[in-house]
Design an enzyme around this catalytic site. Structure first.
Site, PDB file in Angstrom:
ATOM      1  N   ASP A 160      14.783  75.693 -11.820  1.00 20.23           N
ATOM      2  CA  ASP A 160      16.027  75.407 -12.557  1.00 20.23           C
ATOM      3  C   ASP A 160      17.244  75.952 -11.815  1.00 20.23           C
ATOM      4  OD1 ASP A 160      14.462  74.503 -14.867  1.00 20.23           O
ATOM      5  OD2 ASP A 160      14.003  76.623 -15.133  1.00 20.23           O
ATOM      6  N   ASN A 226      12.834  67.637 -15.245  1.00 19.73           N
ATOM      7  CA  ASN A 226      13.508  66.541 -15.944  1.00 19.73           C
ATOM      8  C   ASN A 226      14.814  66.136 -15.267  1.00 19.73           C
ATOM      9  OD1 ASN A 226      13.961  69.248 -17.072  1.00 19.73           O
ATOM     10  ND2 ASN A 226      15.554  68.256 -18.287  1.00 19.73           N
ATOM     11  N   HIS A 311       6.633  71.845 -14.525  1.00 21.60           N
ATOM     12  CA  HIS A 311       7.996  72.172 -14.955  1.00 21.60           C
ATOM     13  C   HIS A 311       8.087  72.624 -16.407  1.00 21.60           C
ATOM     14  CE1 HIS A 311      12.286  72.319 -14.825  1.00 21.60           C
ATOM     15  NE2 HIS A 311      12.375  71.502 -15.851  1.00 21.60           N
ATOM     16  N   HIS A 321      13.722  73.754 -25.764  1.00 18.49           N
ATOM     17  CA  HIS A 321      12.580  73.017 -25.212  1.00 18.49           C
ATOM     18  C   HIS A 321      11.240  73.398 -25.849  1.00 18.49           C
ATOM     19  CE1 HIS A 321      15.192  71.296 -22.277  1.00 18.49           C
ATOM     20  NE2 HIS A 321      15.386  72.405 -21.617  1.00 18.49           N
ATOM     21  N   HIS A 348      12.121  75.240 -16.574  1.00 16.51           N
ATOM     22  CA  HIS A 348      12.674  74.433 -17.665  1.00 16.51           C
ATOM     23  C   HIS A 348      13.466  75.190 -18.711  1.00 16.51           C
ATOM     24  CE1 HIS A 348      13.090  70.669 -19.688  1.00 16.51           C
ATOM     25  NE2 HIS A 348      12.229  70.883 -20.662  1.00 16.51           N
ATOM     26  N   VAL A 349      13.081  76.415 -19.074  1.00 19.85           N
ATOM     27  CA  VAL A 349      13.661  77.049 -20.255  1.00 19.85           C
ATOM     28  C   VAL A 349      14.906  77.875 -19.941  1.00 19.85           C
ATOM     29  CG1 VAL A 349      13.127  78.520 -22.248  1.00 19.85           C
ATOM     30  CG2 VAL A 349      11.396  77.009 -21.356  1.00 19.85           C
TER      31      VAL A 349
END
Ligand SMILES: [Fe+2]
Length: 426
Positions: A160, A226, A311, A321, A348-349
């Site tokens: 990220d 994403n 991910h 998420h 992701h987070v």
């Protein structure tokens, strides 16, 4: 003016240091008046870094003896060659690659080069040069040790990243960490170009330029997130992963994968499986079938550490998420238990959480599986010592470079199994 004084002083100190460095490195002549260095700088005009100065490398085969070099040229494609040589060797070799361009809505990329250098020696430093005949630029990398169970190896972990001030702090902290990562395991979400109108792909260029200071010198192992999907039918962009696919290469064919988003590599003592949270993973899909065939191939006497990158985390107790990785967990977790996967790294987070090695139990605010969590940015290091032990540490951006905010010893699931409920060796 007074406010500028400390800065002037710093600049002066830097100059003194620079001169000392030159004295050490170059021949000098000494006379009564002091020292005149014989160093002569290059005569050509200094060239500004263009937007598309993106040089990055990744592993190019299954074993770690090949490297894929990627770079971008602006006005014309130029040479497709990479010249490379071993440290302390005068014998220069070259490899030739391919060049492509792509369009995304109203954006046209520069000339994107990808060139695979093969048959490298293990555990060796190489120099390489791109931009031959135009503005040649030289970088270097070190190949990993020969694949084997007891070779130490240190991985950095970043995900990220984006290109904010925090991103810069994360990358700087990774570079300055006294425990030096030799390869970055990148768990998805690179440039965040899709946050801009029409997914402004210039942001892919600026991201490449930003991370080049690391990606040109050590391989980054790519996972898609994403923010790599770039699916925008409203502007006619309907091919998922188009910018990523054009700009980044993975050695997926070497592990019999049929798409660049899921694949495996061996590196030193580790077997690394990369999965795509955003490609079909249900039963009968290409990714499912590939993983089903792949897991039994891992030989833990050769690569004791089995690492998975993806991910969207399977265990995440943040609201952000929440549960997005759940369906993939349901599909694949039984296999991971059966094949004794040592560790799964996810992104992701945008916050840190280490989950205990157990199945999911939903209890809020902090569930049982959540061993440590905090909303901080940073990077991690996974330092494999031998076939039984690896040291994992989390480094927050707000701390000093050497501080561990969270850490734990990992015991290998095949060579040193420990009962997590009791902490006792089994
Ligand atoms: Fe993400």
């Amino acid at each position: 003016m007074a406010a500028f004084q400390p800065h002037t002083k710093l600049s002066f100190i830097f100059c003194v240091f620079l001169v000392q460095s030159l004295i050490l490195k170059q021949g000098v002549s000494v006379n009564g008046g002091g020292i005149t260095s014989k160093f002569v700088r290059k005569v050509e005009k200094a060239i500004d870094m263009p937007l598309e100065s993106d040089v990055h490398i990744t592993q190019g085969d299954h074993e770690g003896r090949a490297v894929i070099v990627s770079w971008v040229t602006m006005e014309e494609p130029g040479s497709k060659k990479v010249i490379y040589w071993k440290v302390n060797s005068k014998e220069k070799k070259s490899a030739s690659g391919k060049v492509n361009k792509y369009k995304y809505y109203n954006y046209t990329s520069g000339y994107i080069h990808h060139c695979t250098i093969k048959h490298l020696e293990y555990d060796t430093k190489y120099y390489y040069q791109v931009g031959i005949g135009q503005s040649p630029r030289t970088f270097w990398f070190s190949t990993p040790p020969k694949v084997g169970p007891d070779v130490p190896y240190t991985f950095g972990l970043i995900g990220d990243l984006g290109q904010s001030y925090d991103s810069n702090a994360t990358l700087t902290h990774y570079e300055k960490n006294p425990t030096k990562g030799q390869t970055v395991l990148f768990v998805g979400d690179l440039s965040y170009a899709d946050n801009y109108p029409n997914h402004d792909n210039t942001r892919w260029d600026t991201w490449g330029r930003f991370v080049e200071r690391s990606t040109a010198y050590q391989p980054w192992i790519w996972t898609v997130g994403n923010h790599e999907i770039d699916f925008a039918p409203e502007i006619g962009e309907t091919r998922p992963f188009k910018p990523f696919k054009n700009r980044y290469r993975t050695p997926y064919k070497a592990s019999n994968s049929t798409a660049p988003f899921w694949y495996s590599i061996k590196r030193g003592p580790a077997y690394i499986i990369v999965l795509s949270s955003y490609s079909a993973y249900g039963k009968y899909t290409p990714q499912y079938k590939w993983l089903e065939d792949e897991l039994p191939k891992v030989d833990r006497t050769e690569t004791p550490w089995l690492i998975v990158l993806l991910h969207s985390p399977w265990y995440n107790s943040y609201n952000y998420h929440y549960m997005e990785g759940e369906t993939m967990r349901v599909m694949y977790e039984p296999w991971f238990v059966q094949y004794k996967v040592d560790v799964v790294f996810a992104g992701h987070v945008h916050a840190y959480e280490r989950s205990g090695p157990r199945l999911l139990v939903m209890t809020e605010p902090q569930p049982d599986y959540s061993a440590f969590r905090e909303a901080s940015f940073g990077h991690a290091i996974f330092d494999i010592k031998n076939r039984t032990h690896a040291y994992y540490s989390w480094h927050r951006n707000q701390d000093g470079y050497a501080v561990n905010a969270d850490s734990m010893w990992f015991f290998n699931r095949c060579w040193h199994p420990v009962d997590e409920s009791t902490g006792v060796d089994v």
